[in-house]
Design an enzyme around this catalytic site. Structure first.
Site, mmCIF file in Angstrom:
data_model
loop_
_atom_site.group_PDB
_atom_site.id
_atom_site.type_symbol
_atom_site.label_atom_id
_atom_site.label_comp_id
_atom_site.label_asym_id
_atom_site.label_seq_id
_atom_site.Cartn_x
_atom_site.Cartn_y
_atom_site.Cartn_z
ATOM 1 N N HIS A 193 0.821 -1.214 0.000
ATOM 2 C CA HIS A 193 0.000 0.000 0.000
ATOM 3 C C HIS A 193 0.854 1.263 0.000
ATOM 4 C CE1 HIS A 193 -0.537 1.025 4.616
ATOM 5 N NE2 HIS A 193 0.722 0.724 4.319
ATOM 6 N N ASP A 234 -6.331 9.026 5.546
ATOM 7 C CA ASP A 234 -5.293 9.543 6.434
ATOM 8 C C ASP A 234 -4.712 10.862 5.926
ATOM 9 O OD1 ASP A 234 -3.117 9.092 4.630
ATOM 10 O OD2 ASP A 234 -2.665 7.143 5.485
#
Length: 301
Positions: free
Chosen positions: A140, A230
Site C-alpha cells: 500500500h 489519512d
C-alpha cells in the site's frame, strides 16, 4: 451539476499492509449511507457489490520487500477488469477500499481509456516506494510508483501495459510523511507535491486552484481522485491504519472536494483506508461519505 451514472465497486482487502480491519472499509462506507446520499443529490447509483477477494495463499514464498504479492496481484487484476467494464458501460467508477494498494487496480482499469489522465493523490503519504526503497514491504506504500511504471514487473504490467499514468500528471496533496527514496523519486520524476507546508502557507483554495490550472495546462483528458482518509488529520479520521498528526482539516477537505466538483474535470474516484476496527462509532466512514457529498455536488441551498 451533471447527473452521473455512478458504479460503486467495493474492494474488501487488507493485503497491501499488515493491520487487520481495513477490508471492512467498503461495508462501513455503505453503512454510513453513501448510496442514499448520492441518490439524494440526483445521481443514478449502481452498487455492484464487492469484488471477490481470495483467502491468503498458504505456503507461498514470502518476499519481505513485497508482502502478499500474489494476493495483491489477484485483487488488482480483478479490480482493473471491473473498472474497465464500468467505463465501457459509460459509468463513473467510484471505488471503495480496502487499503491503498487497490489504486494499482483502479489506475490499471482507467489508463486504457485515457491518453493523458490526471491524478490528484490526497494523502499523508506519497506511496512512491519500490521494492528497493520500501521500509516495510507493504504494497500500500507503492501504488503510485507502480502506476508510473516502477516496481515489480507483474504489478506494473497488470492488463499488459505500462505505465498507467504519466508522473508529470500526478499531484500529491497533503503529504507529511515521505520516505527518503520517495523524495528522490519525486525529484527525478517531476511529480508535483503540495505538502502541509504549502497548504498552511498558501491555503487550500490556492492549492486547488493551482493544481487544477496545472492539469488544464497539461491538457488532461480525465481526472482521477485517489483519496486516502489519512490525508485528513486523525482528529477527524481516527479509523485509519497509518495516522499522521498535523493533517488537512475537515473543512479544508470539503473545500477541496467542492472545488474539484466545480471544475467539471472529475471522471473517477476512490476512497481508501477506512478501518472500522480502529474507528470510533464509524466516524471515519461518516467523513468519507460527507466528502463524497461535496465531491458529487451536494449544496446547502
Amino acid at each position: 451539476m451533471n447527473k452521473l451514472n455512478i458504479s460503486i465497486i467495493g474492494v474488501p482487502t487488507d493485503y497491501g499492509q499488515t493491520r487487520r480491519g481495513v477490508d471492512m472499509g467498503p461495508s462501513a462506507i455503505r453503512y454510513a449511507g453513501v448510496v442514499e446520499r448520492l441518490e439524494a443529490i440526483g445521481h443514478d447509483v449502481h452498487d455492484k457489490g464487492d469484488i471477490r477477494v481470495s483467502q491468503k495463499q498458504e505456503g507461498t514464498i514470502v518476499d519481505k520487500q513485497l508482502l502478499n504479492l500474489e494476493e495483491v496481484i489477484d485483487v488488482s487484476t480483478s479490480l482493473a477488469n471491473n473498472v474497465n467494464e464500468a467505463l465501457e458501460q459509460k459509468e463513473f467508477p467510484l471505488v471503495f477500499g480496502g487499503d491503498h494498494s487497490i489504486a494499482i487496480g483502479t489506475l490499471a482499469g482507467l489508463g486504457e481509456h485515457y491518453k493523458n489522465l490526471g491524478v490528484i493523490w490526497f494523502d499523508a503519504h506519497a506511496d512512491l516506494n519500490t521494492p528497493e526503497t520500501t521500509p516495510s514491504g507493504n504494497i500500500h506504500g507503492m501504488p503510485l510508483a507502480v502506476s508510473i511504471g516502477l516496481g515489480h514487473e507483474r504489478l506494473v504490467q497488470i492488463r499488459n501495459y505500462a505505465p498507467k499514468i504519466k508522473p508529470e500528471n500526478v499531484i500529491i496533496i497533503g503529504a507529511r510523511s515521505v520516505d527518503p527514496g520517495e523524495r528522490e523519486l519525486i525529484r527525478q520524476q517531476g511529480i508535483k507535491v503540495y505538502s502541509m507546508h504549502e497548504i498552511d502557507r498558501l491555503g487550500m483554495t490556492r492549492v486547488i486552484e493551482d493544481a487544477l490550472a496545472y492539469l488544464r495546462e497539461r491538457n488532461v483528458d480525465g481526472l482521477h481522485l485517489s483519496l486516502d482518509l489519512d490525508g485528513l488529520d486523525p482528529l477527524y479520521t481516527p479509523g485509519v491504519g497509518t495516522p499522521v498528526p498535523g493533517g488537512i482539516t475537515y473543512r479544508e477537505s470539503h473545500l477541496a472536494m467542492e472545488m474539484i466538483q466545480e471544475s467539471g474535470m472529475l471522471t473517477s474516484a476512490e476512497f481508501v483506508e477506512v478501518n472500522p476496527i480502529l474507528d470510533e462509532k464509524n466516524r471515519t466512514a461518516d467523513v468519507a461519505v460527507a466528502l463524497m457529498g461535496s465531491l458529487f455536488g451536494e449544496t446547502l441551498v
